[in-house]
Design a protein around this motif. Structure first.
Motif, PDB file in Angstrom:
ATOM      1  N   ARG A 251       0.857  -1.193   0.000  1.00 37.66           N
ATOM      2  CA  ARG A 251       0.000   0.000   0.000  1.00 37.66           C
ATOM      3  C   ARG A 251       0.890   1.238   0.000  1.00 37.66           C
ATOM      4  NH1 ARG A 251      -5.225   0.547   1.365  1.00 37.66           N
ATOM      5  NH2 ARG A 251      -5.202  -1.533   2.283  1.00 37.66           N
ATOM      6  N   LEU A 252       0.655   2.127  -0.971  1.00 36.37           N
ATOM      7  CA  LEU A 252       1.378   3.386  -1.037  1.00 36.37           C
ATOM      8  C   LEU A 252       0.498   4.485  -0.435  1.00 36.37           C
ATOM      9  CD1 LEU A 252       3.031   3.217  -4.563  1.00 36.37           C
ATOM     10  CD2 LEU A 252       4.055   2.736  -2.348  1.00 36.37           C
ATOM     11  N   PRO A 253       1.096   5.583  -0.002  1.00 34.66           N
ATOM     12  CA  PRO A 253       0.317   6.647   0.639  1.00 34.66           C
ATOM     13  C   PRO A 253      -0.462   7.536  -0.334  1.00 34.66           C
ATOM     14  CG  PRO A 253       2.641   7.172   0.707  1.00 34.66           C
ATOM     15  CD  PRO A 253       2.530   5.799   0.122  1.00 34.66           C
ATOM     16  N   VAL A 254      -0.500   7.178  -1.604  1.00 29.74           N
ATOM     17  CA  VAL A 254      -1.228   7.970  -2.605  1.00 29.74           C
ATOM     18  C   VAL A 254      -1.996   7.041  -3.529  1.00 29.74           C
ATOM     19  CG1 VAL A 254       0.441   9.872  -2.622  1.00 29.74           C
ATOM     20  CG2 VAL A 254       0.723   7.982  -4.224  1.00 29.74           C
ATOM     21  N   MET A 255      -3.004   7.597  -4.202  1.00 28.25           N
ATOM     22  CA  MET A 255      -3.689   6.856  -5.255  1.00 28.25           C
ATOM     23  C   MET A 255      -2.700   6.710  -6.409  1.00 28.25           C
ATOM     24  SD  MET A 255      -6.611   6.215  -4.024  1.00 28.25           S
ATOM     25  CE  MET A 255      -7.690   5.771  -5.344  1.00 28.25           C
TER      26      MET A 255
END
Length: 150
Positions: free
Chosen positions: A101-105
């Motif tokens: 999971r990355l902190p951005v779309m």
């Protein structure tokens, strides 16, 4: 979040991948037969992109699949065992999979390359808006939008 650091979540409990995609605690080498091997990864932020690097030694890039869904990147790969007889092998064969999971779309313009056993995925950071704070005028309930009375 300013985009210059990858958010690192800390918990009293280990990450699910640490428990079940590696060795089960207390039982070295145990892993459910249907489970995919975990892929070791590292995520950094470099300039204007997040960079996800995954260790996939001995893989053919055609056997690697990358999917994105909102803020999740999933790397999947398949490494087939050769049919020749071996006296000893410590190579890992089968399915490999890891979701990060990355902190951005994740935008559409993601770049992926494979060299020397390392898969590198570059995800551009979104441009930050200069000013997100603004003032909203308050009008009297009976007034029209322009402030005129009827």
């Amino acid at each position: 979040m300013t985009g210059d650091k990858v958010e690192r979540r800390r918990s009293r409990f280990p990450d699910f991948n640490d428990w079940f995609n590696r060795e089960f605690p207390g039982l070295p080498g145990w892993r459910p037969g249907s489970a995919a091997h975990s892929i070791p990864v590292e995520v950094t932020s470099a300039g204007s992109a997040y960079v996800l690097r995954a260790e996939l030694p001995g893989m053919d890039p055609e056997d690697i699949a990358i999917t994105v869904d909102d803020d999740l990147v999933t790397v999947s790969a398949e490494h087939s065992e050769s049919t020749e007889d071996k006296e000893h092998s410590e190579f890992r064969y089968g399915s490999f999979r890891r979701t990060v999971r990355l902190p951005v779309m994740i935008p559409d313009d993601v770049d992926a390359s494979y060299q020397d056993g390392i898969l590198t995925i570059r995800v551009p950071m979104p441009e930050e808006k200069a000013e997100t704070r603004r003032t909203i005028p308050v009008r009297r309930a009976g007034d029209k939008a322009g402030g005129e009375r009827s």
